[in-house]
Design a protein around this motif. Structure first.
Motif, short mmCIF file in Angstrom:
data_model
loop_
_atom_site.label_atom_id
_atom_site.label_comp_id
_atom_site.label_asym_id
_atom_site.label_seq_id
_atom_site.Cartn_x
_atom_site.Cartn_y
_atom_site.Cartn_z
N HIS A 25 86.00 19.26 -56.43
CA HIS A 25 85.09 19.69 -55.36
C HIS A 25 85.72 20.81 -54.53
N GLY A 26 87.01 20.71 -54.25
CA GLY A 26 87.69 21.76 -53.50
C GLY A 26 87.74 23.07 -54.25
N LEU A 27 88.05 23.00 -55.55
CA LEU A 27 88.11 24.23 -56.35
C LEU A 27 86.74 24.87 -56.53
N ILE A 28 85.69 24.06 -56.63
CA ILE A 28 84.33 24.62 -56.71
C ILE A 28 84.01 25.37 -55.43
N LYS A 29 84.35 24.79 -54.28
CA LYS A 29 84.10 25.47 -53.01
C LYS A 29 84.88 26.78 -52.93
N LEU A 30 86.12 26.75 -53.41
CA LEU A 30 86.98 27.94 -53.34
C LEU A 30 86.61 29.01 -54.35
N LEU A 31 86.42 28.62 -55.61
CA LEU A 31 86.27 29.60 -56.69
C LEU A 31 84.83 29.93 -57.07
N VAL A 32 83.92 28.98 -56.87
CA VAL A 32 82.54 29.23 -57.26
C VAL A 32 81.71 29.66 -56.06
N PHE A 33 81.69 28.84 -55.03
CA PHE A 33 80.89 29.16 -53.84
C PHE A 33 81.59 30.16 -52.94
N THR A 34 82.87 30.33 -53.08
CA THR A 34 83.77 31.18 -52.29
C THR A 34 83.92 30.62 -50.88
N PRO A 35 85.06 30.91 -50.24
CA PRO A 35 85.25 30.42 -48.87
C PRO A 35 84.14 30.87 -47.92
N GLY A 40 79.29 29.50 -44.89
CA GLY A 40 77.86 29.72 -44.62
C GLY A 40 77.04 28.46 -44.88
N PHE A 41 77.39 27.73 -45.94
CA PHE A 41 76.67 26.49 -46.21
C PHE A 41 76.93 25.47 -45.10
N PHE A 42 78.18 25.36 -44.66
CA PHE A 42 78.49 24.44 -43.57
C PHE A 42 77.65 24.78 -42.34
N GLU A 43 77.53 26.06 -42.03
CA GLU A 43 76.72 26.47 -40.88
C GLU A 43 75.25 26.13 -41.09
N SER A 44 74.78 26.22 -42.33
CA SER A 44 73.36 25.94 -42.60
C SER A 44 73.02 24.46 -42.42
N ILE A 45 74.05 23.59 -42.47
CA ILE A 45 73.81 22.16 -42.25
C ILE A 45 74.37 21.72 -40.89
N SER A 46 74.51 22.70 -39.99
CA SER A 46 74.89 22.47 -38.59
C SER A 46 76.34 22.03 -38.39
N PHE A 47 77.21 22.33 -39.33
CA PHE A 47 78.65 22.15 -39.13
C PHE A 47 79.24 23.50 -38.77
N MET A 56 88.21 22.54 -47.69
CA MET A 56 88.66 23.03 -49.00
C MET A 56 90.13 22.73 -49.22
N ALA A 57 90.95 23.06 -48.22
CA ALA A 57 92.39 22.81 -48.34
C ALA A 57 92.67 21.32 -48.51
N GLY A 58 91.95 20.50 -47.76
CA GLY A 58 92.14 19.06 -47.85
C GLY A 58 91.74 18.52 -49.21
#
Length: 135
Positions: A25-35, A40-47, A56-58
């Protein structure tokens, strides 16, 4: 409490599986969705978008720690806030993860599995805790 060899291997299987899923899950966020895309996704769900980076690092670091069996109890406990945070955007989607937008069943189960891992410890084939004094 006595552990058999198969118990120790079962604990290791839970540890390695949880670690591999976190790492994935971390590598998908880093390499596919990009940081930036993850932020941007976190902001779209109010985070706050800035939370994407420690998540991602965690996921990557704690996933590797679990795979290796490095400080397993602490790594599993440290991953719990990530899983609890993952429950929030899915809460309104209902129970079943196959619901549109994903329900909350999977992140709740994963949080429970991490709590169980923290209680069980390393299992077989683990590096362990090098900071712990040997008696």
């Amino acid at each position: 409490m006595t552990q058999t060899a198969s118990t120790s291997q079962a604990i290791a299987l839970l540890r390695v599986t949880s670690g591999a899923l976190l790492l994935t899950h971390g590598l998908i966020k880093l390499l596919v969705f990009t940081p930036a895309g993850t932020a941007g996704f976190f902001e779209s769900i109010s985070f706050p978008g800035i939370l994407a980076y420690p998540v991602m690092a965690g996921e990557i670091g704690l996933g590797l720690a679990l795979i290796l069996g490095f400080m397993t109890r602490w790594a599993a406990l440290a991953a719990l806030p990530i899983m609890i945070g993952a429950i929030v955007p899915h809460a309104a989607n209902g129970f079943t993860f196959s619901n549109t937008g994903g329900g909350w069943e999977y992140p709740v189960f994963w949080a429970i599995a991490l709590a169980v891992q923290a209680m069980l410890g390393d299992g077989a084939y683990a590096i362990g805790n090098p900071l712990k004094q040997k008696v």
